[in-house]
Each structure stands twice: as C-alpha cells, then as structure tokens.
Design a protein around this motif. Structure first.
Motif, PDB file in Angstrom:
ATOM      1  N   HIS A 276       4.225  -3.178   9.401  1.00 40.54           N
ATOM      2  CA  HIS A 276       5.228  -2.102   9.233  1.00 40.54           C
ATOM      3  C   HIS A 276       4.855  -1.219   8.047  1.00 40.54           C
ATOM      4  O   HIS A 276       4.962  -0.002   8.108  1.00 40.54           O
ATOM      5  N   ALA A 277       4.434  -1.856   6.953  1.00 36.10           N
ATOM      6  CA  ALA A 277       4.069  -1.076   5.759  1.00 36.10           C
ATOM      7  C   ALA A 277       2.907  -0.135   6.087  1.00 36.10           C
ATOM      8  O   ALA A 277       2.885   1.017   5.658  1.00 36.10           O
ATOM      9  N   ARG A 278       1.973  -0.641   6.884  1.00 37.71           N
ATOM     10  CA  ARG A 278       0.791   0.170   7.238  1.00 37.71           C
ATOM     11  C   ARG A 278       1.190   1.407   8.042  1.00 37.71           C
ATOM     12  O   ARG A 278       0.541   2.450   7.944  1.00 37.71           O
ATOM     13  N   GLU A 279       2.282   1.259   8.819  1.00 38.41           N
ATOM     14  CA  GLU A 279       2.750   2.420   9.601  1.00 38.41           C
ATOM     15  C   GLU A 279       3.160   3.572   8.687  1.00 38.41           C
ATOM     16  O   GLU A 279       3.147   4.734   9.103  1.00 38.41           O
ATOM     17  N   GLN A 280       3.529   3.269   7.444  1.00 45.66           N
ATOM     18  CA  GLN A 280       3.878   4.339   6.481  1.00 45.66           C
ATOM     19  C   GLN A 280       2.625   4.996   5.913  1.00 45.66           C
ATOM     20  O   GLN A 280       2.726   5.960   5.161  1.00 45.66           O
ATOM     21  N   GLY A 281       1.463   4.411   6.186  1.00 40.35           N
ATOM     22  CA  GLY A 281       0.214   4.950   5.645  1.00 40.35           C
ATOM     23  C   GLY A 281      -0.491   3.890   4.821  1.00 40.35           C
ATOM     24  O   GLY A 281       0.116   2.889   4.426  1.00 40.35           O
TER      25      GLY A 281
ATOM     26  N   SER B  35       1.690   4.095   0.217  1.00 43.22           N
ATOM     27  CA  SER B  35       3.004   4.719   0.373  1.00 43.22           C
ATOM     28  C   SER B  35       3.865   4.428  -0.851  1.00 43.22           C
ATOM     29  O   SER B  35       3.756   3.355  -1.451  1.00 43.22           O
TER      30      SER B  35
ATOM     31  N   CYS C 230       7.033   3.224  -2.828  1.00 44.88           N
ATOM     32  CA  CYS C 230       8.080   2.246  -2.465  1.00 44.88           C
ATOM     33  C   CYS C 230       8.972   2.045  -3.672  1.00 44.88           C
ATOM     34  O   CYS C 230       8.665   1.320  -4.584  1.00 44.88           O
TER      35      CYS C 230
ATOM     36  N   THR D 189      -1.946  -0.714   1.286  1.00 42.08           N
ATOM     37  CA  THR D 189      -2.315  -1.647   2.364  1.00 42.08           C
ATOM     38  C   THR D 189      -3.728  -1.407   2.888  1.00 42.08           C
ATOM     39  O   THR D 189      -4.263  -2.252   3.590  1.00 42.08           O
TER      40      THR D 189
END
Ligand code: HEM
Length: 395
Positions: free
Chosen positions: A15-20, A23, A25, A33
C-alpha cells in the motif's frame, strides 16, 4: 506499527508503495519504499543516523533509558567524525581474513549443534528450531570471536531479546524498563570481562579492543568500548538467529527449494541472499536530512526531516526485482539491502552469510525427514523480524 502490521508487514508495504517510492507521512516524516531511493539515502552522509543529540531533543525520556543511551554510544548510532574513528578501529580487528579463517570453526559448531539437537528430537519428538539451533549457532560463533567463555553464553538470549526492544520505534514503558535492566546487566558483564582481559590478554576481540581503549582513550573511551562490545554481541546473533529461522520456515513452505538446498542443486549462498531479500531480519532503519536542499528520489527532504527506510519493502521493489513476491533461491545478482549500505554497512555481513550457507545444507542432510511440527509464532517486533518459536520434528 500494530501487532497485525508487525506479523505481516508486506501487504502494508505494498500500500505504501502505491503512494510512490518516496512519500510524505505525517509532519516532518518521509516513507521510503523504493530500492534505489533507500540505497541513495544510506550512501549519502548528509543524511545522519539519529544520534543521542537528535534523539534527546525529540524523544521524551530518551535520557532516562540506559538501553537507548548505551546503543547511542555504539558505532551504529554515531555520525562523523566519531563514526569513522570507531569504525576503522572495529573493522581493523574484525577483518575479512579473520572471518574467513573462522570457517572450520563454524562448520564444527554446526556439526556439534546438530548432534545435540538429535537427542531431544529422537523418535520424532517436537523441538523448537529457534531454541535448539537458530539461536545457539550465532551465539557460539560471536562469543568465540569476542572471547566470551562458553559457560556464560546461556545468559544472552533473554538479555539480547530484552535489549533490542530499544531499537523499535514504538515500545511500551514496561518493555523499555526490561531493556534498561538488560543494558545494565550486559554492561556489568562486559566491564568484568574487559578487566580480566586487560590483566591477562588473549587472542580475541575483547582483548584487542580493551588494549586500544587502555592505550588511547581518545580513540575509544571506556563507555564506547562497553557499548560496542554489547552491540557486537547483540547484533552478532539476534539478526543471524532470525536469518536461520526465517530461512528454514521459507524452505518448509517451498519443498522444491528445500530439496534443492539439500541436494546441492541450489547454491546455498544464493539461497541465503534470497532469504535476506524475501524476509529480511532487519526490516527498517532511518536517517535524518541534515543539509539544505536534499532530495530523496523525486521528493524534497527539508532540513531536519526524518526518513523511514523500509528495507523490507525495498527488497520487494518491482522496479528492481522481477516477480518480487516470489521466493526464488535461484535468483542471480540480487544484492538486497538487508545489510544496509554506505558507511554503516553491516560489519558482520560476511559472518552471517557464512553461518547460513554452512548450516542450512548440513541441517537438511542430517535430518532427511525434517518437517513442521506445529504453527510457528513470530516475535512481536518490526525492526528485527524473526520467530519466537518454530516447532519442527526431525524424524
Ligand atoms: C543476517 C544477519 C544480519 C543482518 C540482517 C544485519 C543487518 C545490519 C544492518 C541493516 C545494518 C546497518 C544499519 C543502518 O545503516 O542503519 C547493520 C549494521 C551493523 N551490523 Fe549487522 N546484521 C547482521 C549480522 C551482523 C553480525 C553477525 C554482526 C557482528 C558480528 C553485525 C554487526 C553489525 C555492526 C557492528 C553494525 C554497525 C556498523 C556501523 O554502524 O558502521 N551484524 N547490520
């Protein structure tokens, strides 16, 4: 940072990778990531490790905790110029030659521990791999290297487990009090051992470091000596224990890979790299941006911002690894970031690899019917990922 997240962080990394790959936080924090980006930060000394000065400003109660203070005096949590001063010293007694020369001793320790394991495992009785082997091999090896007498080695499993809570970003006050008690006990132990070796030196690492500290305290103070001896002991086996446990568990879930490591068709060094990549014993480290104008990948990293470097995520970055969610011990040229990178690159990488490479094929050949004997349980930790119990039967 919840128990469920610690049990299986990999979907959350996804999920974190989906933000780039990088990212923001929360206030002043960045999540990294991507393999390339984690590697970049580790190699750039403008990103500092969070040392005692920074942490005492940020972390409430930092100065009240003996465990945190002790770790902060070790090489792991120091920046220039102190880091280089200590690193050159420790690296000079912890040479590649010294480690390579340990190979016969490691192989002998493996054989002895397998013999000892056979007894409780006779007749198919359940044994805990973590207790009977995964912990004992690394503790034996690091204690040989340091010069810790055999009779004392049973003391360390509990103490190290208690102490390393202090490395977690989130820990409860009772856990930290246990960590402090462990730090005090370990400091007391090494104070006594250092005094013995100063009086009667031997050919071991404690004697070598004690001598430097006695001759030139400007190179290594008494408190730094203790902190680094404790770090070497704890870093020397907590992580390697988890490499062995995570590695066996993966093989039990992948019978083809297990057969390959047993027969020699799979190179044990390649298998070890894949365990390091797929289920890294160290999941996360961090750095602080301490120059103006820094960037991580595409994102600005303002002065004073804190970056979580998710090693466990970087090792499964699809930009770097083909089919990253697949455990494949035949991968080539993997170079996971499990030992870090740059100036703080793990001093024990060669030793940890040697232990896994020698131990796992020997274990599988000695016990051809080795199988799971129940569900394993993880330790409830994020930074140091491993099992508390891994029940197996040998026959
Ligand atoms: C599988 C086993 C191991 C893993 C995954 C591991 C991982 C790491 C990582 C990720 C770092 C860098 C942390 C950072 O940059 O923030 C590190 C540093 C270090 N490791 Fe290991 N380690 C392992 C085994 C060992 C062993 C066997 C020893 C000692 C005998 C050891 C001693 C150290 C020391 C002294 C440092 C600090 C180096 C410095 O700050 O310059 N490690 N390790």
């Amino acid at each position: 940072m919840t128990p469920g997240g610690r049990e299986d962080p990999y979907p959350l990394y996804g999920h974190a990778r989906e933000q780039g790959a990088v990212s923001p936080c929360g206030e002043g924090m960045i999540l990294v990531t991507g393999y390339r980006e984690v590697n970049q930060v580790l190699r750039d000394t403008a990103f500092h490790v969070a040392d005692a000065e920074l942490r005492s400003r940020w972390e409430e109660g930092f100065n009240d905790h003996a465990a945190k203070l002790m770790l902060s005096r070790s090489i792991l949590e120091r920046n220039e110029p102190d880091h280089s001063r200590m690193r050159s010293l420790i690296a000079s007694v912890f040479t590649a030659r010294r480690v390579a020369a340990l190979e016969p001793a490691v192989a002998a320790a493996v054989e002895r521990l397998l013999d000892e394991m056979a007894e409780p495992g006779a007749g198919g009785a359940e044994v805990d791999f973590m207790e009977t082997f995964a912990y004992r091999l690394p503790v034996t090896v690091i204690c040989e290297l340091l010069g810790v007498p055999e009779a004392d080695r049973h003391l360390f499993r509990g103490l190290a487990a208690d102490l390393t809570v202090a490395l977690e970003p989130v820990a409860s006050e009772p856990e930290l009090l246990l960590a402090d008690a462990a730090a005090d006990e370990l400091a007391g132990y090494f104070t006594r051992l250092a005094a013995e070796r100063q009086a009667r030196p031997k050919d071991d690492l404690v004697s070598a470091l004690v001598q430097v500290a006695a001759e030139d305290p400007g190179r290594l103070s008494g408190r730094e000596l203790l902190a680094n001896l404790v770090l070497l002991l704890v870093a020397g086996f907590e992580t390697t224990t988890n490499l062995l446990g995570n590695g066996l568990s993966l093989l039990l879930d992948h019978p083809e890979a297990l057969a390959g490591v047993r027969s020699g068709a799979v190179d044990p060094a390649g298998y070890t790299e894949e365990v390091l990549r797929f289920d890294s014993p160290v999941q996360v480290t961090s750095r602080v941006a301490l120059a103006n104008g820094l960037r991580i990948g595409e994102l600005d990293a303002p002065y004073g911002w804190f970056a979580f470097l998710l090693i466990g995520a970087a090792n499964r970055d699809p930009e770097r690894f083909a089919d990253p969610e697949r455990f494949d011990p035949t991968r080539r040229d993997s170079r996971p970031l499990s030992f870090g990178g740059g100036p703080h690159f793990c001093l024990g990488a060669q030793l940890a690899r040697l232990e896994s490479t020698l131990a796992m094929p020997a274990l599988l050949r000695r016990f051809p019917a080795l199988a799971r004997a129940g569900a394993p349980t993880r330790r409830d930790r994020w930074v140091l990922r491993g099992y508390q119990h891994l029940p197996i039967s040998l026959h």
